[in-house]
Design an enzyme around this catalytic site. Sequence first.
Site, PDB file in Angstrom:
ATOM      1  N   ASP A 155     -44.704  31.241  -6.330  1.00  0.00           N
ATOM      2  CA  ASP A 155     -45.230  32.192  -7.303  1.00  0.00           C
ATOM      3  C   ASP A 155     -46.684  32.492  -6.961  1.00  0.00           C
ATOM      4  OD1 ASP A 155     -45.821  29.539  -7.924  1.00  0.00           O
ATOM      5  OD2 ASP A 155     -44.851  29.601  -9.867  1.00  0.00           O
TER       6      ASP A 155
ATOM      7  N   GLU B  91     -45.758  33.653 -14.662  1.00  0.00           N
ATOM      8  CA  GLU B  91     -46.302  33.320 -15.975  1.00  0.00           C
ATOM      9  C   GLU B  91     -45.917  34.353 -17.028  1.00  0.00           C
ATOM     10  OE1 GLU B  91     -47.548  30.551 -16.587  1.00  0.00           O
ATOM     11  OE2 GLU B  91     -48.259  29.748 -14.689  1.00  0.00           O
TER      12      GLU B  91
END
Length: 374
Positions: free
Chosen positions: A67, A126
């Site tokens: 990520d 997120e």
Amino acid sequence: MNPLIKIRRDLHQIPELGFQEVKTQAYLLSYLKSLPQDRITIKKWRTGLFVKIQGLNPQKTIGYRTDIDGLPISEETGLQFSSSHADHMHACGHDFHMSIALGVLTYFTGNPIADNLLFIFQPAEEGPGGAEPMLKSEEMMEWKPDLIFALHIAPEYPVGTIAVKEGLLFANTSELFIDLKGKGGHAARPHETNDMVVAACTLVNQLQTIISRNVDPLDSAVITIGKITGGTVQNIIAENARLEGTIRTLSSESMKKVKHRIEALVKGIEAGFECEAVIDYGSMYHQVYNTESVTRDFMKYLQKETEVKVIECKEAMTGEDFGYMLKEIPGLMFWLGVDSPYGLHHAKLTPNEAAIDVAVSVMTSYISHLENKI
């Protein structure tokens, strides 16, 4: 300086929120283009990247996902390479994750194996969630891996430790937003109003009864209301209020039950306070469920062939959208010990950079081990 540490520090200074990772993508592309290009193919996907390394005699494709986004947190580490973006920070270790992925990728550009490798630089972990749409992309359909791996830093474990388990590792998660609208008015005449601050406070207390009275005690679930806003000034009774939080459960069945009970309680608030309510569940992440056979092989290999300490951990209420990829592709995620006195999403998170080389060594070794296995 170790080049991967330099990369980590460079990335640490430019955290960007989900689907806004423009500088991050540009930095990654610049580094990738500095590598030998004879076996590399790069495709952009929004603010993310797919990077394929062609194998020498491919029988399968091995995937590795990292990520790339940051968090809306004001950094308080005092580091010389602190975030240069006000109110943004890599407070969940994604700068580490990217540096590790680049380290593994770099190794295999110079040491190609038989199988194809696919490195996925995923935005918006997120929020609002990049894994699910990336999984459905044309690029993924063309290059979809047969196995996939990812890691997450763990501040509570020392460097040199890897924690993992078969099956459920991370929970099902969902955002929760509830907007209440009543009738405001003068603080001296409450009988003419429907006070949404009182309604919101009542609802918060009622929501906690879902966990204690509607979820099996042998199961686990959490409802957290992390933010409440309402009203305008101190002498006006609030016409509006908003609750923001999260739901976390260890089973999809519990998630459905919890949401059903939330909706029932909100209807009760509407009736009891003569107001209107709107529920929005925002982003929802599927549980991270490690493939049992792959995880067993991973643990056995590390215990036999490496010097890292392998811990069989318990499942956590953490949420991670990598769960969507594991829903479709066999593989696993593991915790990487980074020995920080401050935890994830903390403004003073300071992971030990020695963990970067540990992770690169583990993953290059294990992926090389996999090339002879179907």
